[in-house]
Enzyme design. Structure first.
Site, PDB file in Angstrom:
ATOM      1  NE  ARG A  61      -0.537   3.692  -2.739  1.00 38.94           N
ATOM      2  CZ  ARG A  61       0.747   3.517  -2.538  1.00 38.94           C
ATOM      3  NH1 ARG A  61       1.562   4.560  -2.495  1.00 38.94           N
ATOM      4  NH2 ARG A  61       1.249   2.307  -2.360  1.00 38.94           N
ATOM      5  N   GLY A 113       8.414   3.811   4.333  1.00 40.42           N
ATOM      6  CA  GLY A 113       7.892   2.541   3.830  1.00 40.42           C
ATOM      7  C   GLY A 113       7.085   1.817   4.894  1.00 40.42           C
ATOM      8  CB  THR A 153       6.899   9.346   2.143  1.00 41.81           C
ATOM      9  OG1 THR A 153       6.934   9.306   3.576  1.00 41.81           O
ATOM     10  CG2 THR A 153       6.693   7.944   1.638  1.00 41.81           C
ATOM     11  CB  THR A 213       5.200   9.027  -0.993  1.00 46.31           C
ATOM     12  OG1 THR A 213       6.279   8.160  -1.332  1.00 46.31           O
ATOM     13  CG2 THR A 213       3.896   8.410  -1.457  1.00 46.31           C
ATOM     14  CD  GLU A 256       7.421   2.984  -2.684  1.00 46.70           C
ATOM     15  OE1 GLU A 256       7.790   1.880  -2.279  1.00 46.70           O
ATOM     16  OE2 GLU A 256       6.551   3.646  -2.099  1.00 46.70           O
ATOM     17  CG  ASP A 314       4.283   0.470  -2.458  1.00 48.28           C
ATOM     18  OD1 ASP A 314       5.439   0.053  -2.275  1.00 48.28           O
ATOM     19  OD2 ASP A 314       3.886   1.562  -2.005  1.00 48.28           O
TER      20      ASP A 314
END
Length: 624
Positions: free
Chosen positions: A138, A530, A447, A465, A467, A489
């Site tokens: 991430r 999402g 994604t 992803t 986003e 996010d």
């Protein structure tokens, strides 16, 4: 989009029900010839008869693509990416090698959905160890990030449409680091070899043709492109059209540098300098130091149960694992099979369970490295029973429901000091702590999900992803890759577990999943979309576990989505009579349907793999 609605009249022989799969026994060598009679070619599923009950024949979704093999499987959203993964498996690579090669290929064929300018979550099942690992790649907030960086001069959130294009929205990318770490820990081939197909695709040596989906996204998103992105996707000011060739020479050269110098060429040196420079040009704080210090974490996934299935999904900062587990736990005791999959009762239970789970998600979840989350309390049986008791089959009352208080069911005491403005008290005891629901627009970030399997029984389920489509719209000049907008996010307003903090990972809904049965891998699944990822994956699992659907049926089945808001988002094929009854009960439905998710899955059954690629886009699955 088109699809098959009814599910089940004209079943192909490879569409087995759950009951037909119960005798499957997993062995680490179960793919080395035990099912040779099944063959190794891709087998398209026969059409599942479409429902005509609501007159939406012209809106039917496409039948999923399926394949069966005793040697290995690759399922992605793009045929060329699938072919790259299959080629790796055919030439001695394992599932991890194939997944890394697929990731690079998708950066080229699906530049709007993922790439080395983004991040994601990767589950790896290692058959020899009989162990499941989660590689968290991430994106992280840079050291210069501040809690109020998405507020305007009046202290109000910057409009989402603008926020997603800011340099402040760019998180430090993790995808390339994940490729490197996964190969060194679990792979058998070198990154320099696996990136080569991506170079051939990007350079035009192996031509990439713009498909209808990519063409429509370019047309829709072109207004946010910087000059570098415009030169690639709207050359001469004209957006690329379906059927035209996409050449990305700058990206090919970046891949060549990575091939020759390793990932240090990306996280340091010229590429890092260019990345930090363009982020700062657009108002962000990212520096070369932020890029150089980035690393992934290797963790174990969250665990949920449904019947005889064990559902293992990404842990925080992805909310997918906990929220899917809670949704399934809320639903299991309701015995929905008695009503039928397309009954008003089943849809009502789904919507109300979504309301309850998303209320808790928004209140309590954040990066577990910096936030104390009552994860045990959220799945405590007594707590879930209390929350389930709020579901009334005679009325729709749970839109906007307050979160519960799982802290009362969390063993021990909080083990971290809470973040500024955060509290481990029940919501009713707080002041000014109510979090506003984000708009659906902000939650439909796109994604790419893909999954691979090999003859040794190794599996990968990876959701990658940047986003929103094309992320921020910022391409790193002279280097050809798009930069994510993942930091949107975070909550725009400070306070709560998902506020912006330096080095923090924003809350995600990404849900790469591997489901186990009798201790053995049973299916991999995941999707883009999402916050709708969570409900998509939960419904697919429910379709298999509760309603006995075949893999293709489970993925083709019409979906719906809701979170804490009253409006239910629904797909074509959801019966009009059921919608009318649900509206009479008090549910609000969007005026028009829309497609939700794009799942890729691999099922392990009867000593072989059955792969499924969603028909909502041009998914492609091939077995060896």
């Amino acid at each position: 989009m088109t699809a098959n609605e009814d599910g089940g009249e004209d079943r192909h022989e490879d569409q087995l029900t759950v009951d037909e799969r119960t005798a499957t026994t997993y062995r680490r060598t179960f793919l080395k010839g035990s099912a040779a009679a099944l063959g190794a070619s891709a087998i398209p599923v026969s059409a599942v008869r479409a429902s005509t009950e609501d007159g939406n024949n012209d809106e039917r979704r496409r039948t999923p693509d399926t394949a069966r093999s005793s040697e290995g499987m690759v399922s992605t959203v793009h045929p060329q990416a699938t072919a790259v993964g299959v080629d790796v498996l055919q030439n001695g690579g394992n599932a991890i090698d194939a997944a890394v090669a697929v990731q690079f290929a998708l950066n080229v064929t699906q530049p709007h959905g993922s790439g080395i300018g983004g991040g994601g979550f990767m589950l790896v099942y290692v058959a020899e160890e009989d162990e499941l690992y989660a590689i968290d790649n991430r994106e992280r907030a840079p050291l210069g990030a501040t809690a109020d960086m998405f507020l305007d001069d009046q202290g109000e959130p910057i409009p989402f449409e603008k926020r997603i294009t800011l340099g402040e929205a760019v998180g430090v990318p993790g995808t390339l680091r994940a490729c490197d770490v996964a190969l060194k820990r679990f792979g058998t081939q070198e990154l320099s070899k696996l990136i080569t197909p991506g170079i051939e695709l990007a350079s035009g040596a192996c031509p990439v043709t713009v498909d209808e989906h990519l063409a429509s996204v370019i047309q829709e998103e072109q207004s946010k492109f910087n000059d570098a992105a415009r030169s690639v996707f709207t050359p001469g000011g004209t957006p690329l059209k379906a059927g035209e060739t996409l050449v990305q020479e700058d990206l090919a050269e970046t891949f060549r540098q990575i091939k020759n110098k390793g990932i240090g060429a990306f996280y340091g040196g010229e590429i890092a300098s260019a990345t930090a420079g363009v982020v700062q040009k657009h108002g962000g704080s990212m520096t070369e130091k932020d890029l150089a210090r980035y690393n992934v974490t290797i963790d174990h996934p969250d665990v949920g149960e449904y019947g005889d299935l064990t559902v293992r999904t990404q842990s925080l900062p992805s909310s997918g694992g906990l929220t899917i587990a809670q949704i399934l736990q809320l639903l299991e005791k309701l015995d929905l099979r008695q009503y039928g999959r397309r009954s008003p009762e089943t849809y009502h239970a789904l919507i109300e369970a979504f309301h309850l789970a998303y209320a808790d998600r928004g209140e309590y979840m954040g990066d577990k490295a910096l936030v104390d989350v009552p994860w045990q309390g959220l799945l405590d049986e007594e707590y879930v029973d209390q929350r389930r008791s709020l579901i009334d089959f005679e009325s729709a009352d749970l839109a906007g429901v307050e979160p519960g208080n799982p802290w009362d069911h969390q063993p021990g005491q909080p083990y971290r000091i809470v973040a500024q403005n955060e509290s481990n008290t029940a919501p009713s005891e707080r002041t000014n702590q109510k979090r506003a629901a984000s708009s659906l627009q902000s939650d439909l970030g796109q994604t790419t999900h893909f999954t691979t399997a090999d003859s040794e029984g190794n599996l990968v389920s990876w959701t990658s992803t940047i986003e929103q489509f094309f992320g921020t719209g910022i391409m790193v000049p002279d280097h050809g890759f798009m930069l994510n907008n993942e930091l949107t996010d975070f909550d725009a307003k400070p306070g709560g577990p998902n506020e912006v903090e330096p080095t923090k990972r924003p809350l995600s809904s990404t849900s790469p999943t591997i489901v186990f049965k009798d201790g053995a891998p049973f299916m991999t699944v995941g999707s883009p979309g999402g916050k709708t990822i969570i409900t998509t994956v939960a419904q697919i699992i429910l379709n298999v576990a509760e309603f006995g659907m075949s893999p293709a049926e489970a993925i083709a089945e019409p979906r719906l989505y809701d979170d804490v808001d009253p409006e239910v988002i629904w797909e074509p094929g959801l019966p009009s009579e059921a919608r009318q009854q649900l509206q009479a009960l008090g549910h609000e439905f969007a005026d028009e349907p829309m497609p939700l998710g794009n799942a890729q899955a691999i099922f392990a059954q009867d000593g072989a793999y059955l792969g499924v690629a969603d028909g909502r886009r041009d998914g492609s699955v091939v077995g060896l």
